[in-house]
Design an enzyme around this catalytic site. Structure first.
Site, mmCIF file in Angstrom:
data_model
loop_
_atom_site.group_PDB
_atom_site.id
_atom_site.type_symbol
_atom_site.label_atom_id
_atom_site.label_comp_id
_atom_site.label_asym_id
_atom_site.label_seq_id
_atom_site.Cartn_x
_atom_site.Cartn_y
_atom_site.Cartn_z
ATOM 1 N N TYR A 98 112.432 -96.920 36.170
ATOM 2 C CA TYR A 98 113.227 -96.047 37.038
ATOM 3 C C TYR A 98 114.725 -96.257 36.828
ATOM 4 O O TYR A 98 115.525 -95.435 37.266
ATOM 5 C CB TYR A 98 112.901 -96.298 38.512
ATOM 6 N N HIS A 139 102.672 -100.798 35.025
ATOM 7 C CA HIS A 139 103.004 -99.403 35.353
ATOM 8 C C HIS A 139 101.889 -98.435 34.978
ATOM 9 O O HIS A 139 101.571 -97.518 35.728
ATOM 10 C CB HIS A 139 104.298 -98.998 34.662
ATOM 11 N N ASP A 195 109.627 -99.301 46.778
ATOM 12 C CA ASP A 195 108.901 -99.289 45.507
ATOM 13 C C ASP A 195 109.818 -98.801 44.403
ATOM 14 O O ASP A 195 110.301 -97.675 44.432
ATOM 15 C CB ASP A 195 107.668 -98.380 45.625
ATOM 16 N N LYS A 218 107.602 -102.638 38.789
ATOM 17 C CA LYS A 218 106.562 -102.472 37.771
ATOM 18 C C LYS A 218 107.139 -102.791 36.399
ATOM 19 O O LYS A 218 108.320 -102.554 36.139
ATOM 20 C CB LYS A 218 106.024 -101.039 37.783
#
Length: 307
Positions: free
Chosen positions: A52, A110, A47, A77
């Site tokens: 990120y 998200h 994930d 996401k």
């Protein structure tokens, strides 16, 4: 899939591993080795997210791994800055290019954008288009409240397959999980073992006051970032136009603060005025000598000074 990591079937028939590795706050230079180690030890769900900033490293680990791509379930996401129909489609292309794969397994929004929920709806409609084209196997949302979830479902054509929310033994969120179940949506947990885990039999230690703490500012604990931070100053201290009425003074006392006399409040603190003290019979240059009771009356002492 092994018995320790079974598969769960989503509402569109796609199967997703029950356990996975999330790479939130994983430094890019450490992400590739972490994902490789996870895949070597049996993890099959990875994930990540555009926010990120490590999608490229996740893709590199997938390419270097001995595990076949068909056995790896990849989730990413789209961030709120790319919400909207066209911008979401562009963001999907960027994520896919960074991951180095041709088809994504799960694409999530998200988090909702309450200030402009129309963009959230538009981004989800873009996800529906990608699902229809076969570029992604399943679509879903993340951190959607039950009310937001109801509105999104009523205004779109496909029910999300997943709603990824924070769930762990100390934060079970039964209302959110019940809302997901009522729509046939899988509740996927982020931070499943908890961020601030309290062990049985051990007292919870409050956050220490940071070095940059100043009087008049309250310390709060930022559970998402895992650190202490300074809370904003109360409005009645920031805004000089606020009249410090008795209710404001009570609020100040609750905050262990005092009214600011420069803004209309009365400062009741005792003031200790420092005064210069001179010993009797002694005087500094330019000062009047004080009478000393040991040398007689003040008149006698004054006579001696004139001599």
């Amino acid at each position: 899939m092994t018995a320790t990591n079974p598969l769960i079937t989503l509402n569109n028939g796609v199967q997703i591993p029950a356990l996975g590795l999330g790479v939130y706050q994983s430094a890019p230079e450490e992400t590739t080795d972490a994902v490789l180690t996870a895949l070597h030890n049996g993890y099959r769900l990875i994930d990540t997210a555009a926010a990120y900033f490590n999608e490229r490293e996740v893709g590199e680990a997938i390419a270097r791994s001995d595990v076949d791509r068909s056995e790896i379930f990849v989730t990413t996401k789209v961030w709120i800055s790319d919400y909207g129909y066209d911008s979401a489609l562009r963001a999907f292309d960027v994520s896919l290019r960074k991951l180095g794969i041709e088809q994504l397994d799960l694409w999530l929004l998200h988090q909702p954008l309450p200030s402009d929920f129309e963009k959230t709806i538009a981004a989800y409609k873009a996800a529906e288009k990608l699902l229809a084209e076969g570029r992604v196997r399943a679509i879903g949302v993340s951190n959607q409240t039950p009310k937001q979830l109801d509105e999104l479902i009523s205004r779109t054509g496909i029910v999300p397959a997943v709603n990824q929310i924070q769930v762990h033994p100390y934060y079970t969120q039964p209302e959110w999980r019940a809302a997901n179940e009522s729509h046939g949506i899988l509740t996927q947990s982020w931070s499943p073992i908890g961020r601030l885990l309290r062990l049985p039999g051990r007292r919870h230690q409050p956050a220490r006051r940071p070095r940059h703490h100043r009087p008049g500012r309250q310390v709060r604990e930022d559970t998402r970032a895992g650190r202490t931070a300074l809370a904003p100053r109360p409005r009645l201290l920031r805004d000089p136009q606020v009249r410090q009425s008795p209710s404001h003074r009570r609020e100040l006392r609750r905050l262990r603060l005092r009214p600011d006399p420069r803004r209309g409040g009365r400062d009741r603190r005792p003031r200790h005025r420092r005064t210069r003290r001179t010993r009797p019979g002694l005087a500094r240059p330019g000062e009047r000598r004080l009478p000393d009771p040991r040398l007689g009356s003040p008149a006698d002492q004054a006579g001696r000074q004139r001599r």
